[in-house]
Scaffold this motif. Structure first.
Motif, PDB file in Angstrom:
ATOM      1  N   LEU A  62      40.070 -47.060  -2.932  1.00  0.00           N
ATOM      2  CA  LEU A  62      40.867 -48.137  -2.501  1.00  0.00           C
ATOM      3  C   LEU A  62      42.029 -48.806  -3.576  1.00  0.00           C
ATOM      4  CD1 LEU A  62      41.022 -50.354  -0.138  1.00  0.00           C
ATOM      5  CD2 LEU A  62      39.319 -51.706  -1.679  1.00  0.00           C
ATOM      6  N   ILE A  63      41.654 -48.871  -4.760  1.00  0.00           N
ATOM      7  CA  ILE A  63      42.766 -49.064  -5.643  1.00  0.00           C
ATOM      8  C   ILE A  63      43.871 -48.093  -5.437  1.00  0.00           C
ATOM      9  CG2 ILE A  63      43.286 -49.290  -8.119  1.00  0.00           C
ATOM     10  CD1 ILE A  63      41.808 -51.678  -6.912  1.00  0.00           C
ATOM     11  N   ALA A  64      43.572 -46.864  -5.583  1.00  0.00           N
ATOM     12  CA  ALA A  64      44.681 -45.728  -5.537  1.00  0.00           C
ATOM     13  C   ALA A  64      45.466 -46.028  -4.126  1.00  0.00           C
ATOM     14  CB  ALA A  64      44.028 -44.400  -5.570  1.00  0.00           C
ATOM     15  N   GLN A 101      46.226 -35.102 -15.835  1.00  0.00           N
ATOM     16  CA  GLN A 101      45.387 -35.547 -14.717  1.00  0.00           C
ATOM     17  C   GLN A 101      44.005 -35.406 -14.771  1.00  0.00           C
ATOM     18  OE1 GLN A 101      44.427 -33.185 -11.986  1.00  0.00           O
ATOM     19  NE2 GLN A 101      43.027 -34.551 -11.445  1.00  0.00           N
ATOM     20  N   ASP A 102      43.626 -34.068 -15.206  1.00  0.00           N
ATOM     21  CA  ASP A 102      42.285 -33.758 -15.203  1.00  0.00           C
ATOM     22  C   ASP A 102      41.579 -34.396 -16.335  1.00  0.00           C
ATOM     23  OD1 ASP A 102      39.966 -32.436 -14.232  1.00  0.00           O
ATOM     24  OD2 ASP A 102      40.200 -30.737 -15.391  1.00  0.00           O
ATOM     25  N   SER A 103      42.308 -34.545 -17.527  1.00  0.00           N
ATOM     26  CA  SER A 103      41.554 -35.084 -18.650  1.00  0.00           C
ATOM     27  C   SER A 103      41.374 -36.579 -18.449  1.00  0.00           C
ATOM     28  CB  SER A 103      42.698 -34.866 -19.890  1.00  0.00           C
ATOM     29  OG  SER A 103      42.917 -33.612 -20.318  1.00  0.00           O
ATOM     30  N   PHE A 104      42.140 -37.262 -17.942  1.00  0.00           N
ATOM     31  CA  PHE A 104      41.989 -38.760 -17.491  1.00  0.00           C
ATOM     32  C   PHE A 104      41.034 -38.814 -16.386  1.00  0.00           C
ATOM     33  CE2 PHE A 104      46.315 -39.706 -19.608  1.00  0.00           C
ATOM     34  CZ  PHE A 104      45.944 -40.644 -20.421  1.00  0.00           C
ATOM     35  N   LEU A 126      41.390 -31.447  -6.725  1.00  0.00           N
ATOM     36  CA  LEU A 126      42.137 -31.012  -6.196  1.00  0.00           C
ATOM     37  C   LEU A 126      42.296 -30.100  -4.944  1.00  0.00           C
ATOM     38  CD1 LEU A 126      44.513 -29.640  -9.279  1.00  0.00           C
ATOM     39  CD2 LEU A 126      44.685 -31.808  -7.974  1.00  0.00           C
ATOM     40  N   LEU A 127      41.226 -29.556  -4.713  1.00  0.00           N
ATOM     41  CA  LEU A 127      40.968 -28.510  -3.416  1.00  0.00           C
ATOM     42  C   LEU A 127      40.435 -29.420  -2.288  1.00  0.00           C
ATOM     43  CD1 LEU A 127      39.875 -24.970  -4.235  1.00  0.00           C
ATOM     44  CD2 LEU A 127      41.872 -26.061  -3.475  1.00  0.00           C
ATOM     45  N   THR A 152      42.685 -39.264  -7.776  1.00  0.00           N
ATOM     46  CA  THR A 152      43.489 -37.887  -7.525  1.00  0.00           C
ATOM     47  C   THR A 152      43.618 -37.696  -6.079  1.00  0.00           C
ATOM     48  OG1 THR A 152      42.586 -37.130  -9.597  1.00  0.00           O
ATOM     49  CG2 THR A 152      43.698 -35.511  -7.990  1.00  0.00           C
ATOM     50  N   ILE A 153      42.633 -37.787  -5.476  1.00  0.00           N
ATOM     51  CA  ILE A 153      42.639 -37.313  -3.870  1.00  0.00           C
ATOM     52  C   ILE A 153      43.646 -38.474  -3.072  1.00  0.00           C
ATOM     53  CG2 ILE A 153      41.403 -37.108  -1.688  1.00  0.00           C
ATOM     54  CD1 ILE A 153      38.754 -36.059  -3.638  1.00  0.00           C
TER      55      ILE A 153
END
Length: 409
Positions: free
Chosen positions: A91-93, A374-377, A343-344, A300-301
């Protein structure tokens, strides 16, 4: 040398890890072609990944087989916290993506990747992982399958003799000790990971995607430092930041560099032990959280999907975007069951807006380009909150029990 080793061992693990980060940066800048340094990072991650499946299997089996009838765990509360955090992240994203819309310069995606067709396929993959062959589940680190077999074997062994249960506990303690030995090498492992990250990827190539990264990382930091602490406060009714910062410092840092929730399971187990949490609870909640507690993946999505929407000029009402929050939360929980992770699952979310698979796979390509950060965070947020919510549920339970005791008195 003996004096130096003694002083080194007296430093806290977090301090040693920070020193490892600094040394890794210095070595990457001074000796970028000394590729042998990266070996330390690969060995450390491989060691964690090797021990984690066995640790989960034995700990869960021992915890359930020794669980006394009438004893209570906090799994319902923890699952509710996992779900609330993951949905909140989506929701935030969505909200941030509307306030700060991002447009992409689409690149060619990877034609070899095969994303899932719909949410049913994601859930179907998860269900098949539950009934996976136990040996294959261990070999492939399928934690859903490992958990399922560990729970079934634990329940089946409830009626076993005390000697059998004692042996099982001793085996789990032995593997836990091996984990402690592996974690002592974390500073050298992190040094190697920092070195390989800087020399292999660099940061200059990420500047073109600065705004996208700012939105992604900003959402994840907002979740870690504002929303999650708010959720914790509502439950424990005291200052949440000592616990939040402890989890970020002792779990988030290693997760940031290993970029693997599975590899961070032993680190989280150790932190739960340090926080004196109930072993019967965290032995199940931590590996389960590594599979379904995916707030970072939901961010991310949602962000990358709406970036595609803004790039194509598609008009979206907030109601549809809200549905995206729900879909991204459900899909994120199933991310571990899909090769390529969060990502997929972007093409699945893009299909809500009628975006073709060809375009969606180009967005996935962008995701892989910025994946180093991105993946690290994402992993740091996901993994550190596994411990955070496990501790929150236990502290909330103790607070309620304390209130009842006071009222009864």
């Amino acid at each position: 040398m003996k004096t130096l080793l003694h002083r080194w061992s007296r430093l806290s693990l977090v301090t040693r890890i920070f020193l490892g980060i600094i040394v890794g940066v210095i070595l990457a800048l001074a000796f970028p072609k000394a590729t042998g340094i990266a070996l330390f990072g690969s060995l450390f991650v491989s060691a964690l990944k090797a021990v984690a499946p066995v640790l989960v299997l034995l700990l869960v089996m021992a915890a359930i087989s020794n669980h006394k009838k009438g004893g209570r765990t906090n799994m319902k509360s923890i699952l509710a916290l996992y779900g609330l955090s993951t949905f909140s992240a989506g929701l935030i994203a969505v909200i941030v993506s509307f306030i700060f819309p991002v447009k992409l310069s689409l690149t060619t995606g990877d034609s070899d990747l095969t994303p899932p067709g719909d949410i049913v396929e994601v859930l179907q993959t998860l269900l098949f992982n539950v009934v996976d062959n136990p040996v294959r589940a261990l070999l492939e680190a399928n934690y859903i399958g490992i958990l399922a077999w560990a729970i079934l074997l634990g329940v089946a062994l409830k009626g076993a003799s005390d000697q059998t249960k004692s042996m099982l506990t001793q085996f789990s303690d032995a593997v836990s000790q091996i984990v402690k030995w592996v974690i002592q090498f974390a500073p050298f492992g992190i040094m190697g990971l920092v070195f390989s990250t800087i020399t292999a990827n660099g940061l200059a190539s990420l500047l073109d995607y600065g705004k996208l990264l700012l939105v992604l990382v900003g959402c994840m930091l907002f979740m870690a430092l504002v929303i999650n602490p708010l959720i914790v406060y509502v439950n424990i009714r005291s200052n949440p930041y000592p616990l939040v910062l402890s989890c970020l410092k002792e779990s988030g840092i290693t997760a940031f560099f290993t970029r693997s929730s599975a590899a961070n399971i032993p680190v989280n187990m150790r932190l739960c032990e340090k926080l004196k949490l109930d072993k019967d609870t965290y032995s199940v909640s931590i590996p389960l959280g590594a599979t379904i507690n995916m707030a970072g993946a939901a961010v991310t999505i949602s962000v990358l999907t709406l970036a595609a929407v803004h790039t194509l000029g598609i008009s979206v009402d907030f109601g549809t975007a809200l549905i995206l929050s729900v879909v991204s939360a459900i899909a994120a929980a199933g991310a571990s069951g899909v090769a390529g992770g969060s990502l997929l699952l972007i093409p699945l979310a893009c299909s809500l807006f009628g975006i073709s698979n060809d375009i969606a796979m180009q967005v996935v390509g962008v995701g892989f380009i910025i994946g180093v950060l991105q993946d690290s965070f994402e992993t740091a947020l996901n993994s550190s909150s596994d411990v955070l919510f496990t501790a929150t549920a236990e502290y909330a339970k103790k607070r309620k029990e304390g209130s009842k005791t006071t009222v009864n008195a």
